[in-house]
Design an enzyme around this catalytic site. Structure first.
Site, PDB file in Angstrom:
ATOM      1  N   ALA B  10       0.372  -1.448  -0.018  1.00  0.00           N
ATOM      2  CA  ALA B  10       0.004   0.041   0.031  1.00  0.00           C
ATOM      3  C   ALA B  10       1.113   1.293   0.194  1.00  0.00           C
ATOM      4  O   ALA B  10       0.736   1.728  -1.045  1.00  0.00           O
ATOM      5  CB  ALA B  10      -0.866  -0.103   1.027  1.00  0.00           C
ATOM      6  N   ARG B  21       4.124  10.615 -10.866  1.00  0.00           N
ATOM      7  CA  ARG B  21       3.354  11.948 -11.412  1.00  0.00           C
ATOM      8  C   ARG B  21       4.133  13.132 -10.866  1.00  0.00           C
ATOM      9  O   ARG B  21       3.915  13.826 -12.176  1.00  0.00           O
ATOM     10  CB  ARG B  21       1.774  12.557 -10.772  1.00  0.00           C
ATOM     11  CG  ARG B  21       1.326  10.685 -10.348  1.00  0.00           C
ATOM     12  CD  ARG B  21       0.200  10.377 -11.647  1.00  0.00           C
ATOM     13  NE  ARG B  21      -0.145   9.320 -10.562  1.00  0.00           N
ATOM     14  CZ  ARG B  21      -0.286   8.223 -11.552  1.00  0.00           C
ATOM     15  NH1 ARG B  21       0.719   7.807 -12.356  1.00  0.00           N
ATOM     16  NH2 ARG B  21      -0.606   6.857 -11.169  1.00  0.00           N
ATOM     17  N   ALA B  40      -3.938  -6.372  -2.872  1.00  0.00           N
ATOM     18  CA  ALA B  40      -4.665  -6.092  -1.957  1.00  0.00           C
ATOM     19  C   ALA B  40      -5.107  -7.111  -1.012  1.00  0.00           C
ATOM     20  O   ALA B  40      -5.966  -7.530  -0.330  1.00  0.00           O
ATOM     21  CB  ALA B  40      -6.423  -6.234  -2.709  1.00  0.00           C
ATOM     22  N   CYS B  42      -6.359  -6.552   2.277  1.00  0.00           N
ATOM     23  CA  CYS B  42      -7.118  -6.408   2.643  1.00  0.00           C
ATOM     24  C   CYS B  42      -8.577  -7.821   1.904  1.00  0.00           C
ATOM     25  O   CYS B  42      -9.452  -7.697   2.662  1.00  0.00           O
ATOM     26  CB  CYS B  42      -8.159  -5.338   2.600  1.00  0.00           C
ATOM     27  SG  CYS B  42      -6.943  -3.866   3.373  1.00  0.00           S
ATOM     28  N   ASN B 323      -2.148   4.658   1.976  1.00  0.00           N
ATOM     29  CA  ASN B 323      -1.659   5.547   1.369  1.00  0.00           C
ATOM     30  C   ASN B 323      -1.536   6.522   0.765  1.00  0.00           C
ATOM     31  O   ASN B 323      -0.231   7.057   0.734  1.00  0.00           O
ATOM     32  CB  ASN B 323      -3.078   5.096   0.114  1.00  0.00           C
ATOM     33  CG  ASN B 323      -3.177   3.422  -0.376  1.00  0.00           C
ATOM     34  OD1 ASN B 323      -2.166   3.144  -0.641  1.00  0.00           O
ATOM     35  ND2 ASN B 323      -4.254   3.129  -0.334  1.00  0.00           N
ATOM     36  N   TYR B 445     -32.181  11.818   2.760  1.00  0.00           N
ATOM     37  CA  TYR B 445     -33.097  11.180   3.467  1.00  0.00           C
ATOM     38  C   TYR B 445     -33.987  10.471   2.428  1.00  0.00           C
ATOM     39  O   TYR B 445     -35.035  11.543   1.181  1.00  0.00           O
ATOM     40  CB  TYR B 445     -33.665  12.042   4.534  1.00  0.00           C
ATOM     41  CG  TYR B 445     -35.264  11.661   4.743  1.00  0.00           C
ATOM     42  CD1 TYR B 445     -35.542  10.266   5.186  1.00  0.00           C
ATOM     43  CD2 TYR B 445     -36.393  11.756   4.048  1.00  0.00           C
ATOM     44  CE1 TYR B 445     -36.746   9.591   5.231  1.00  0.00           C
ATOM     45  CE2 TYR B 445     -37.986  12.148   4.697  1.00  0.00           C
ATOM     46  CZ  TYR B 445     -37.548  10.430   5.779  1.00  0.00           C
ATOM     47  OH  TYR B 445     -39.118  10.236   5.082  1.00  0.00           O
TER      48      TYR B 445
END
Lengths: 564, 564
Positions: B10, B21, B40, B42, B323, B445
């Site tokens: 992670a 980036r 992954a 998890c 992360n 709601y």
């Protein structure tokens, strides 16, 4: 102290109950012109659809409950017909007897609600045409549906006999909350449903391109949606059905028609009493819910409220705000300085297996308020970890201030997790959060519930990337002479491509970058915007003028996001 | 600039991707001692349970992806064995060849994670005993389960034959996230599962009384939960199974054992490099994720972080924070002043058809931090409108400051809508919201999604009623000489009553109030606390010393809330 409360549904009932908690000795009279106090009007469409099976389930509390548990004198089928502000009295008419009495008050609370708009369309009074605002409305629709078949008396295969024909065709006039909920519930009851909406979109509070996803999803579930058209006449048909004629010249046969053209504040009593009415036609109140007469309060759908994001007055017919306003009026009557903070318009509507929801300002609301400083992003994050079965995309539009990053509004449509994201973002807007706060938000994550980077985090990251200058963006339809660069794989282009776009897959971009010109704007496209962002980063750092097309191909037409 | 990142799951993977980036030219090397980068973890329990069908689904990105799309040199089965901080080099050992190389760095990022605690219990190495931390762990468990039957060689009905016996008995050692997720998934695989936990509760971050609801729900789904006991030995049984012996003298036969005793930061490399280690045993970093050597960063499960509510250092093994820390380290390496805000510990765990979740501080965390100024309330609001089918109660505990009303923490257990409420409250805590803000929150709601007064509003109202003095409260177990007043109906008392309590149903309270003494504290009880609040209001206004028993009978034992 004697407190009269006019209107016994959400705002009025909340006010009465709250006031009793605060003041055991006050004399509280709650009058309601309908047959029920405190009923669940949000459940009416689901009762007609059979999801809420028993009418009784819609009755939250009755007069006996108010009397026994709250020592409140609740009176149904009792209408307030006049207010004498000087004498501090109200004239009440009892609908069953016609009797009119005059009753004094020390404080008066108006919670008259907002009845449905019923325009003077020819033929609107004939049988089979209904509204959906009260328990009797729902009962009438159920009875009409369950009364069974119409009789077809024209020529049939077995000529000369009357042929029983089940009711199968419904027209819903209006594409707002009630209209779309009724459309869904009529589908559940086996009807072919056509929704006719005057505007160029359903769900007017949403921005149009987001509403298009809703329209597409309705069509996916068999609902016909007709936009930009208006009903001009209802006429009886020979087969017992109703002919619904529209301005465009189209005719729809209907075995049932639901009128759901929206609501309008009921201000008759307030006007005749000389209370101030706002420009939108709602009763004007201050933060303490007081009208222009400080002894008279008003709450609920009939009042104008401040939008917390734009500051503009607005009309909001929602149960949550009505309940809170009722509580606040009670607080103030009991001597507390409780203040209403305004409304941010958080709303959700179920759409078959999905939902559409929003909070804060839409783009058009920002434009109407003259806000120039906003930016928007589109994104399509998964409801939960993509590797866990059942993850579904959520189409999101997020609006934020270019000046300080403050979150201004969010809209979402999807089949899973929409309510959670909009409730979380509603809390963010309430607390003045910025998109930078969303980046850092620490939300529930396990693979069946979310992602390590939740949709809300992702929204913050995308927006913050824009504000930090890491990701200049462009939008479909923006006027531009830019080069279009599609960084998807060739196989994806074969499904749908953009005319004139150059294709360089992301994985080849670094080696083929010199194929692109440095002196022109480049708008980068991929499926959802993520790869385009990666490409934008590569291009910017190599001296190119790159912009990410926000939302990628998914934002181009929106329609297929949920149902592809 | 050359950046080495040690650990490719992670935090490390996020850091590497983010850095690319921000910097196209940096040389980025990502080394991972396991066979997979960016998997992954998890999802591992759900892969063993068959919910995530294919192992491949757990692999988020492989080395080729990192190379082609990110120009990152990712190396699996490559372990960092030493850091020379002066020379700025790392020794790397390639596990498949045994080769060791020395590689230089300009910046180094440590994301070593936190391996499972494996105590030196006799017999712990025998076949059939597994951890659940890596893809190979999950594969081994699946193979062990799918390898099929054990052979029973003892006396059977058909004496003298070997009898095939399917694997049916599982022992999970440890009642934390992984332990309970494995328990559920082993039930899905047909096992009878026993969870053995050393503490007096499962899910240590929750307060014990809330964890009891979880224990009750696990039992409801057939999982045996043994608390306050520890495994002392694993020994082979004649039937091929494992005998799990515990300190209490109990023995459990097991065809499979899962060790899930929690994790401990992997600080070996950091310690040997002389980096500062915190008191809890995690790597110490500043807000920029820098270790005591500013050229070396650390992120993820191996570091200590500040708890945003208590300010205390803590160890948090969660994917979301990891992360974000990875992103922040990348930002700082790229020259940006990005800062980590700390962790509020928001977590969720699925529990069959339900979930338990929390955010912010628990009551015990507040006590450990020496906070005296908190108050707590228990409530059991519905997931959505009670009149809409499928509404389920959510058991909630909400902690807040008595001084200023600030929300400090929330815990929830239920079968529906738990993730939404805790995510919304997590956002509230992040933004410094008070319980007064929760009262006014405007959340989604519609009857299938919430209530006009959402569970979050309700939490705010109850807490604010306490702070405003409208509802003095008491808690079960508080030492007190108060009179107990039960305001439930007689029929409810026949199911469960409280010894010594006076019964006056709420609806009779006004007329029978003189039966109560004015000079003693009265603790008012009902089912959930709501009617007790109403009664408290009546009593207080009549000069009685009333307190609402927070959470009512539901808070007395907690256990049955979900499954009654």
């Amino acid at each position: 102290m004697k407190v009269m409360i006019i209107g016994g549904v959400a705002g009025g009932a909340s006010c009465a109950a709250r006031l009793r908690r605060l003041d055991e000795t006050a004399e509280i009279v709650l009058v309601e012109r309908g047959p029920f106090v405190s009923f669940a009007n949000c459940g009416l469409p689901y009762h007609t659809g059979g999801i809420i099976a028993r009418e009784q389930d819609l009755i939250v509390a009755n007069e006996a409950y108010f009397k026994v548990n709250l020592n409140i004198d609740a009176r149904t089928r009792c209408e307030a017909v006049a207010i004498d502000r000087r004498a501090k009295t109200v004239d009440l008419r009892y609908l069953d007897t016609g009797e009119v009495t005059t009753e004094s008050y020390d404080k008066l609370v108006l919670s008259p609600g907002a009845p449905s708009v019923v325009p003077p369309i020819p033929g609107i009074d004939q049988p089979g045409i209904f509204q959906m605002r009260t328990v009797p409305d729902a009962r009438a629709v159920r009875e009409w549906i369950e009364k069974g078949s119409l009789f077809l008396t024209g020529m049939s295969k077995y000529s000369g006999f009357q042929t029983a024909r089940p009711k199968t065709r419904a027209v819903v006039v209006g594409g707002g909350f009630i209209g779309l909920e009724m459309a869904e519930n009529l589908v559940h009851r086996g009807f072919d449903v056509t929704v006719i909406e005057l505007r160029d979109q359903v769900l007017a509070p949403m921005d149009r391109e987001m509403a298009e996803i809703v329209e597409s999803h309705l069509k996916h579930h068999g609902v016909s949606v007709v936009l930009g058209d208006a009903v001009t006449a209802f006429t009886p048909r020979e087969d017992g059905a109703i002919k619904v004629a529209t301005r465009s010249g189209t005719e729809f046969p209907a075995d049932i028609v639901i009128l759901a053209l929206g609501v309008r504040p009921d201000t008759a009593l307030a006007r005749s009493a000389g209370l101030e009415i706002g420009k939108l036609g709602g009763i004007r109140v201050n933060d303490n819910m007081q009208t222009s007469d400080p002894e008279i309060f008003a709450v609920g759908d009939a009042i104008e409220v401040r939008d917390t994001v734009t500051g503009a007055w607005s009309l909001v017919a929602l149960a949550g705000p009505a309940n809170r306003q009722g509580r606040i009026a009670a607080d103030v009557i009991a001597g507390r300085d409780s203040r209403y903070r305004g409304t941010q318009g958080t709303s959700i509507i179920g759409l078959f297996d999905g939902a559409a929801a929003w909070t804060g300002a839409s783009e058009k609301a920002l434009q109407n308020a003259g806000r120039q400083d906003y930016e928007k992003v589109y994104l399509y994050p998964n409801s939960n970890a993509g590797y866990y079965p059942g993850a579904k995309p959520i189409a999101m539009k997020v609006l934020f201030s270019r000046t300080d990053g403050r979150l201004l509004g969010a809209q979402a449509v999807g089949t899973k997790g929409v309510d959670k994201r909009i409730s979380t973002l509603a809390m963010a807007i309430q607390m003045g959060a910025t998109v930078y706060d969303l980046e850092e938000a620490e939300l529930c994550y396990a693979p069946q519930f979310g992602s390590a980077k939740d949709a809300v985090n992702f929204a913050g990251m995308v927006a913050a990337d824009v504000l930090r200058g890491d990701m200049p963006i462009s939008h479909w339809g923006d006027p531009s002479k830019a080069i279009l660069l599609d960084v998807r794989e060739p196989a994806e282009l074969s499904v749908e491509s953009v005319a004139g776009a150059v294709n360089i897959p992301l994985r080849q971009l670094r080696e083929r970058i010199t194929e692109l010109p440095r002196d022109r704007d480049i708008h980068v496209i991929c499926r959802s915007g993520q790869r385009a962002y990666y490409a934008t980063r590569i291009l910017l750092q190599n001296g190119y003028r790159a912009h990410t097309m926000s939302g990628g191909m998914l934002a181009r037409y929106h329609r297929g996001v949920l149902d592809s």
